[in-house]
Structures are given as C-alpha cells and as structure tokens.
Design a protein around this motif. Structure first.
Motif, short mmCIF file in Angstrom:
data_model
loop_
_atom_site.label_atom_id
_atom_site.label_comp_id
_atom_site.label_asym_id
_atom_site.label_seq_id
_atom_site.Cartn_x
_atom_site.Cartn_y
_atom_site.Cartn_z
N VAL A 234 0.57 -1.67 -0.28
CA VAL A 234 0.27 0.12 0.16
C VAL A 234 0.94 0.81 -0.02
O VAL A 234 0.40 2.13 -0.99
CB VAL A 234 -0.97 0.08 1.44
N GLU A 235 1.99 0.87 1.01
CA GLU A 235 3.09 2.96 0.88
C GLU A 235 3.80 2.83 -0.32
O GLU A 235 3.62 3.75 -1.33
CB GLU A 235 3.79 2.05 2.00
N GLU A 236 3.96 1.44 -0.61
CA GLU A 236 4.89 2.00 -2.05
C GLU A 236 3.75 2.46 -2.85
O GLU A 236 4.12 3.18 -3.98
CB GLU A 236 5.44 0.22 -2.61
N ALA A 237 2.64 1.61 -3.15
CA ALA A 237 1.42 2.04 -4.72
C ALA A 237 1.31 3.69 -3.87
O ALA A 237 1.85 4.54 -5.23
CB ALA A 237 0.41 1.29 -4.61
N ARG A 238 1.42 3.99 -3.07
CA ARG A 238 1.47 5.03 -2.91
C ARG A 238 2.06 6.42 -3.14
O ARG A 238 1.86 7.81 -3.54
CB ARG A 238 0.55 5.86 -1.24
N ALA A 239 3.12 6.66 -2.52
CA ALA A 239 4.41 6.76 -3.13
C ALA A 239 4.88 6.38 -4.18
O ALA A 239 5.23 7.47 -4.89
CB ALA A 239 5.48 6.10 -2.38
N MET A 240 4.25 5.44 -5.47
CA MET A 240 4.66 5.50 -6.82
C MET A 240 3.75 6.74 -7.29
O MET A 240 3.70 6.92 -8.42
CB MET A 240 3.74 3.36 -7.76
N LEU A 241 2.56 6.44 -7.04
CA LEU A 241 1.56 7.73 -7.23
C LEU A 241 2.14 9.52 -7.54
O LEU A 241 1.83 10.07 -8.30
CB LEU A 241 -0.12 8.08 -6.75
N ASP A 242 3.21 9.97 -6.64
CA ASP A 242 3.89 10.81 -6.83
C ASP A 242 4.40 11.06 -7.95
O ASP A 242 5.16 11.94 -8.45
CB ASP A 242 4.86 10.82 -5.68
N VAL A 243 4.97 9.81 -8.35
CA VAL A 243 6.03 9.59 -9.51
C VAL A 243 5.68 9.47 -11.14
O VAL A 243 5.63 9.73 -12.54
CB VAL A 243 7.10 8.37 -9.98
N VAL A 244 4.50 8.75 -10.83
CA VAL A 244 3.28 7.81 -11.90
C VAL A 244 1.88 8.27 -11.75
O VAL A 244 1.38 8.62 -11.47
CB VAL A 244 3.74 6.79 -12.71
N SER A 245 1.16 8.51 -13.24
CA SER A 245 -0.06 8.57 -13.45
C SER A 245 -0.62 8.03 -14.61
O SER A 245 -0.76 7.79 -15.60
CB SER A 245 -0.39 10.49 -13.67
N PRO A 246 -1.13 6.64 -13.44
CA PRO A 246 -1.27 5.30 -14.27
C PRO A 246 -2.84 5.70 -15.12
O PRO A 246 -3.37 6.55 -14.54
CB PRO A 246 -0.90 4.80 -13.91
N ALA A 247 -3.18 5.00 -16.06
CA ALA A 247 -4.51 4.66 -16.91
C ALA A 247 -5.46 3.80 -16.43
O ALA A 247 -6.52 3.99 -16.47
CB ALA A 247 -4.79 5.13 -18.74
N TYR A 248 -4.57 2.81 -16.18
CA TYR A 248 -4.94 1.51 -15.84
C TYR A 248 -3.92 1.20 -14.25
O TYR A 248 -3.21 1.22 -13.98
CB TYR A 248 -5.11 0.77 -17.05
N ALA A 249 -5.08 0.65 -13.64
CA ALA A 249 -4.73 0.13 -13.02
C ALA A 249 -4.95 -1.07 -12.02
O ALA A 249 -5.85 -2.29 -12.08
CB ALA A 249 -4.15 0.81 -11.36
N VAL A 250 -3.84 -2.74 -11.73
CA VAL A 250 -4.55 -3.88 -11.22
C VAL A 250 -4.09 -4.00 -10.08
O VAL A 250 -2.60 -4.01 -9.89
CB VAL A 250 -3.58 -4.93 -12.03
N VAL A 251 -4.99 -4.13 -9.70
CA VAL A 251 -4.88 -4.47 -7.40
C VAL A 251 -4.44 -5.75 -6.78
O VAL A 251 -5.82 -6.67 -7.28
CB VAL A 251 -5.20 -3.37 -6.68
N ASP A 252 -4.56 -5.90 -5.90
CA ASP A 252 -4.17 -7.40 -5.72
C ASP A 252 -5.06 -7.24 -4.35
O ASP A 252 -4.84 -6.42 -3.42
CB ASP A 252 -2.81 -8.13 -5.37
N LEU A 253 -5.89 -8.24 -4.27
CA LEU A 253 -6.68 -7.97 -2.72
C LEU A 253 -6.48 -8.01 -1.83
O LEU A 253 -6.42 -6.82 -0.71
CB LEU A 253 -7.66 -8.33 -2.66
#
Length: 181
Positions: A39-58
């Motif tokens: 979760v933390e890495e994903a939130r940090a990644m949003l500062d670097v990329v702006s994806p149009a799509y995402a695949v998230v493991d539950l």
C-alpha cells in the motif's frame, strides 16, 4: 490505448513472480508498467506516475488492496482499476466497486482477462443466474475466511469471534487452507 500506442499501468501485487509475469505481458502489449508491492509503495508511486490503468491485488501482505483502490480512485476517478484476488467474496467485490474499481477478477487471471475487464466498465444485464444456490459449506468457508482476514489470520481470535473451539477451526482450516497471498 492512447494514440501513441502506449498507456501507463500500475501493478500493485506482493507476489513478485506473478507481478513480473504480468509486467512483461503488459509491456509486450505496449503498456508502460510501474510496479508496487505494498500500500505504501503504491501511494509513493502516485507521486512519480499517473497511470491510466491499475491492477491491484486484494491482499497485500497483512494489508488490504482496497486502500490502494481508494487512493487511486481519489487521485484520478477516470483511472480503470481491476482488483485481483485469490480470496473472492461478495463483500470484497462490492467494496472494491464502491471504492472505484471497474472490475473484480478471481486468480488465476491472465493479461487477456484483465484487458477484457478494463473494457467491461458497464454492467451486463444478461449475466446468467447461478444454476444452484451456494452450499452451506461454501457459506461457512466464506464466513471463516472473512473473519480470518478481519483478525489478520489470527486463528485463536477468529475461533473466538466465530464461537467455535480453536481446534475445530484448525481442523477445518487443515482441510481447506488457503495461503495468505
């Protein structure tokens, strides 16, 4: 995909081998892929990329991927998010959609399934009804698993909440144990 043939995709998956496989497969299809394992890495990644799509493991370790779905949807409501899980339940499917996912898939799912899920944003009024109702054993297992997830897979606390002896729960889990990933 965009006019230049590339779209950005964020994969949030704690199973490194599965994440790498998905990444390679999506890259062959022209996606620019970023990856996160928590979760933390994903939130940090949003500062670097702006994806149009995402695949998230539950299930991301002990954390819920639903927190990632919520953060992604809050960042960009137009982002198409597909939730993947080995722990499918009606409750988590409903919550995933409420939080902004466009689809919910049960593992194992491949790149074709995920891409199809991205394009199926609307509902399907022609989806067939189940041929038979859910069995008592399945309902019991879903309730056990739901409670296990709520307690962070603490067997003693799960048994207490379900009102059963810990050994009884351990025997049931021994017959049908599902790993935590």
């Amino acid at each position: 995909m965009s006019a230049d043939g590339e779209c950005s995709l964020l994969i949030v998956e704690d199973d490194a081998a599965f994440a790498r496989t998905l990444k390679r497969s999506f890259e062959r299809r022209g996606y620019r892929v970023a990856m996160a394992a928590s979760v933390e890495e994903a939130r940090a990644m949003l500062d670097v990329v702006s994806p149009a799509y995402a695949v998230v493991d539950l299930k991301l370790g002990a954390a819920s991927g639903l927190a990632v779905v919520q953060a992604l949807h809050e960042r960009d409501a137009a982002m198409l998010i597909v939730v993947l899980t080995g722990f499918a339940s009606i409750a988590t499917a409903v919550e995933a959609i409420k939080l902004g996912a466009c689809n919910y898939l049960v593992k194992p799912s491949n790149t074709d399934n995920i891409e199809a899920a991205f394009s199926q944003q609307g509902g399907n009024v022609d989806v067939p009804f189940a041929a038979r109702p859910t069995s008592i054993k399945t309902l019991e297992w879903e309730r056990i698993h739901e409670t296990l997830a709520e307690t962070g897979f603490n067997i003693s606390e799960t048994a207490r909440r379900l009102g059963m002896h810990r050994r009884t729960l351990a025997r049931k889990l021994g017959k049908r144990w599902v790993p935590e990933s």
